[in-house]
Design a protein around this motif. Structure first.
Motif, PDB file in Angstrom:
ATOM      1  N   GLN A 184      67.378  16.168 -27.857  1.00  0.00           N
ATOM      2  CA  GLN A 184      67.362  14.705 -28.109  1.00  0.00           C
ATOM      3  C   GLN A 184      68.081  13.986 -27.005  1.00  0.00           C
ATOM      4  O   GLN A 184      67.871  12.787 -26.751  1.00  0.00           O
ATOM      5  N   SER A 185      69.085  14.496 -26.289  1.00  0.00           N
ATOM      6  CA  SER A 185      69.932  14.003 -25.248  1.00  0.00           C
ATOM      7  C   SER A 185      68.810  13.772 -24.032  1.00  0.00           C
ATOM      8  O   SER A 185      68.863  12.646 -23.361  1.00  0.00           O
ATOM      9  N   THR A 186      67.938  14.694 -23.800  1.00  0.00           N
ATOM     10  CA  THR A 186      66.784  14.651 -22.904  1.00  0.00           C
ATOM     11  C   THR A 186      66.029  13.438 -23.154  1.00  0.00           C
ATOM     12  O   THR A 186      65.846  12.689 -22.283  1.00  0.00           O
ATOM     13  N   LEU A 187      65.609  13.195 -24.303  1.00  0.00           N
ATOM     14  CA  LEU A 187      64.874  12.131 -24.791  1.00  0.00           C
ATOM     15  C   LEU A 187      65.377  10.799 -24.517  1.00  0.00           C
ATOM     16  O   LEU A 187      64.693   9.714 -24.322  1.00  0.00           O
ATOM     17  N   ARG A 188      66.695  10.886 -25.030  1.00  0.00           N
ATOM     18  CA  ARG A 188      67.386   9.782 -25.072  1.00  0.00           C
ATOM     19  C   ARG A 188      67.587   9.289 -23.533  1.00  0.00           C
ATOM     20  O   ARG A 188      67.521   8.015 -23.229  1.00  0.00           O
ATOM     21  N   ASN A 189      67.888  10.239 -22.479  1.00  0.00           N
ATOM     22  CA  ASN A 189      68.069   9.590 -20.939  1.00  0.00           C
ATOM     23  C   ASN A 189      66.686   9.229 -20.486  1.00  0.00           C
ATOM     24  O   ASN A 189      66.629   8.407 -20.027  1.00  0.00           O
ATOM     25  N   LYS A 190      65.481   9.896 -21.111  1.00  0.00           N
ATOM     26  CA  LYS A 190      64.337   9.183 -20.535  1.00  0.00           C
ATOM     27  C   LYS A 190      64.054   7.864 -21.046  1.00  0.00           C
ATOM     28  O   LYS A 190      63.629   7.196 -20.234  1.00  0.00           O
ATOM     29  N   PHE A 191      64.253   7.803 -22.214  1.00  0.00           N
ATOM     30  CA  PHE A 191      64.225   6.375 -22.802  1.00  0.00           C
ATOM     31  C   PHE A 191      64.972   5.322 -22.059  1.00  0.00           C
ATOM     32  O   PHE A 191      64.593   4.307 -21.783  1.00  0.00           O
ATOM     33  N   ARG A 192      66.407   5.802 -21.797  1.00  0.00           N
ATOM     34  CA  ARG A 192      67.044   4.533 -20.892  1.00  0.00           C
ATOM     35  C   ARG A 192      66.591   4.208 -19.696  1.00  0.00           C
ATOM     36  O   ARG A 192      66.537   3.214 -19.027  1.00  0.00           O
ATOM     37  N   ARG A 193      66.138   5.482 -18.866  1.00  0.00           N
ATOM     38  CA  ARG A 193      65.554   5.212 -17.453  1.00  0.00           C
ATOM     39  C   ARG A 193      64.495   4.360 -17.510  1.00  0.00           C
ATOM     40  O   ARG A 193      64.118   3.331 -16.800  1.00  0.00           O
ATOM     41  N   SER A 194      63.468   4.352 -18.676  1.00  0.00           N
ATOM     42  CA  SER A 194      62.104   3.605 -18.649  1.00  0.00           C
ATOM     43  C   SER A 194      62.340   2.235 -19.282  1.00  0.00           C
ATOM     44  O   SER A 194      61.530   1.548 -19.359  1.00  0.00           O
ATOM     45  N   HIS A 195      63.577   2.057 -19.978  1.00  0.00           N
ATOM     46  CA  HIS A 195      63.768   0.716 -20.611  1.00  0.00           C
ATOM     47  C   HIS A 195      65.318   0.397 -20.307  1.00  0.00           C
ATOM     48  O   HIS A 195      66.298   0.470 -21.025  1.00  0.00           O
ATOM     49  N   PRO A 196      65.490  -0.199 -19.034  1.00  0.00           N
ATOM     50  CA  PRO A 196      66.934  -0.467 -18.353  1.00  0.00           C
ATOM     51  C   PRO A 196      67.305  -1.724 -19.238  1.00  0.00           C
ATOM     52  O   PRO A 196      66.540  -2.611 -19.375  1.00  0.00           O
ATOM     53  N   THR A 197      68.562  -1.679 -19.496  1.00  0.00           N
ATOM     54  CA  THR A 197      69.153  -3.058 -20.422  1.00  0.00           C
ATOM     55  C   THR A 197      69.949  -3.853 -19.625  1.00  0.00           C
ATOM     56  O   THR A 197      70.383  -5.060 -19.962  1.00  0.00           O
ATOM     57  N   GLY A 198      70.218  -3.125 -18.379  1.00  0.00           N
ATOM     58  CA  GLY A 198      71.377  -4.031 -17.766  1.00  0.00           C
ATOM     59  C   GLY A 198      70.746  -5.214 -16.808  1.00  0.00           C
ATOM     60  O   GLY A 198      69.644  -5.465 -16.806  1.00  0.00           O
ATOM     61  N   PRO A 199      71.701  -6.039 -16.258  1.00  0.00           N
ATOM     62  CA  PRO A 199      71.106  -7.069 -15.250  1.00  0.00           C
ATOM     63  C   PRO A 199      70.230  -6.377 -14.180  1.00  0.00           C
ATOM     64  O   PRO A 199      70.339  -5.481 -13.730  1.00  0.00           O
ATOM     65  N   ARG A 200      68.936  -7.488 -13.846  1.00  0.00           N
ATOM     66  CA  ARG A 200      68.241  -7.038 -12.918  1.00  0.00           C
ATOM     67  C   ARG A 200      68.186  -7.916 -11.779  1.00  0.00           C
ATOM     68  O   ARG A 200      68.483  -9.266 -12.007  1.00  0.00           O
ATOM     69  N   ASP A 201      67.930  -7.636 -10.602  1.00  0.00           N
ATOM     70  CA  ASP A 201      67.929  -8.539  -9.325  1.00  0.00           C
ATOM     71  C   ASP A 201      66.352  -9.094  -9.335  1.00  0.00           C
ATOM     72  O   ASP A 201      65.505  -8.520  -8.826  1.00  0.00           O
ATOM     73  N   VAL A 202      66.413 -10.525  -9.604  1.00  0.00           N
ATOM     74  CA  VAL A 202      65.144 -10.959  -9.498  1.00  0.00           C
ATOM     75  C   VAL A 202      64.846 -11.901  -8.544  1.00  0.00           C
ATOM     76  O   VAL A 202      63.658 -12.224  -8.224  1.00  0.00           O
ATOM     77  N   THR A 203      65.981 -12.026  -7.639  1.00  0.00           N
ATOM     78  CA  THR A 203      66.083 -12.902  -6.463  1.00  0.00           C
ATOM     79  C   THR A 203      64.882 -12.041  -5.295  1.00  0.00           C
ATOM     80  O   THR A 203      64.617 -12.938  -4.512  1.00  0.00           O
ATOM     81  N   SER A 204      64.921 -10.740  -5.314  1.00  0.00           N
ATOM     82  CA  SER A 204      64.332 -10.076  -4.329  1.00  0.00           C
ATOM     83  C   SER A 204      62.693 -10.353  -4.242  1.00  0.00           C
ATOM     84  O   SER A 204      61.987 -10.081  -3.494  1.00  0.00           O
ATOM     85  N   ASN A 205      62.316 -11.120  -5.518  1.00  0.00           N
ATOM     86  CA  ASN A 205      60.672 -11.257  -5.494  1.00  0.00           C
ATOM     87  C   ASN A 205      60.393 -12.553  -5.523  1.00  0.00           C
ATOM     88  O   ASN A 205      59.285 -13.015  -5.666  1.00  0.00           O
ATOM     89  N   ILE A 206      61.497 -13.527  -5.052  1.00  0.00           N
ATOM     90  CA  ILE A 206      61.365 -14.834  -4.962  1.00  0.00           C
ATOM     91  C   ILE A 206      60.917 -15.162  -3.571  1.00  0.00           C
ATOM     92  O   ILE A 206      61.751 -14.532  -2.633  1.00  0.00           O
TER      93      ILE A 206
END
Length: 101
Positions: A51-73
């Motif tokens: 379950q720890s491995t699955l939880r870490n995989k889920f966290r990597r594929s669904h980040p919840t922190g802030p993202r840098d959107v300015t690099s795509n502008i």
């Protein structure tokens, strides 16, 4: 021989408690995992690792922190009129300074 099993169970429980706290589990949940590991290590440790491995995989594929959107502008250089991306100090086309104090 019984002492060896007791020590191994205790070390496993300590490791699981430490690992769950590192992953952000609540103290209560960490204690439950540690007690389960101490009492039934053959069943709890494989389940915890799975379950720890699955939880870490889920966290990597669904980040919840802030993202840098300015690099795509794309921005337009005020000097040459060409578009560039990111936040460079100088225009990649005309090499004039973009940032002014």
């Amino acid at each position: 021989m019984h002492i060896l099993w007791l020590i191994m169970g205790l070390l496993g429980a300590i490791w699981v408690f430490w690992d769950t706290r590192k992953q952000g589990y609540t103290r209560e949940s960490s204690v439950r995992w540690a007690i389960g590991t101490f009492l039934v290590p053959a069943a709890v440790i494989p389940f915890y690792l799975m379950q720890s491995t699955l939880r870490n995989k889920f966290r990597r594929s669904h980040p919840t922190g802030p993202r840098d959107v300015t690099s795509n502008i794309s921005l337009k250089c005020p000097w040459c009129g060409e578009f560039y991306q990111g936040n460079p100090e100088h225009c990649p086309h005309c090499k004039k300074e973009l940032k002014q104090d």
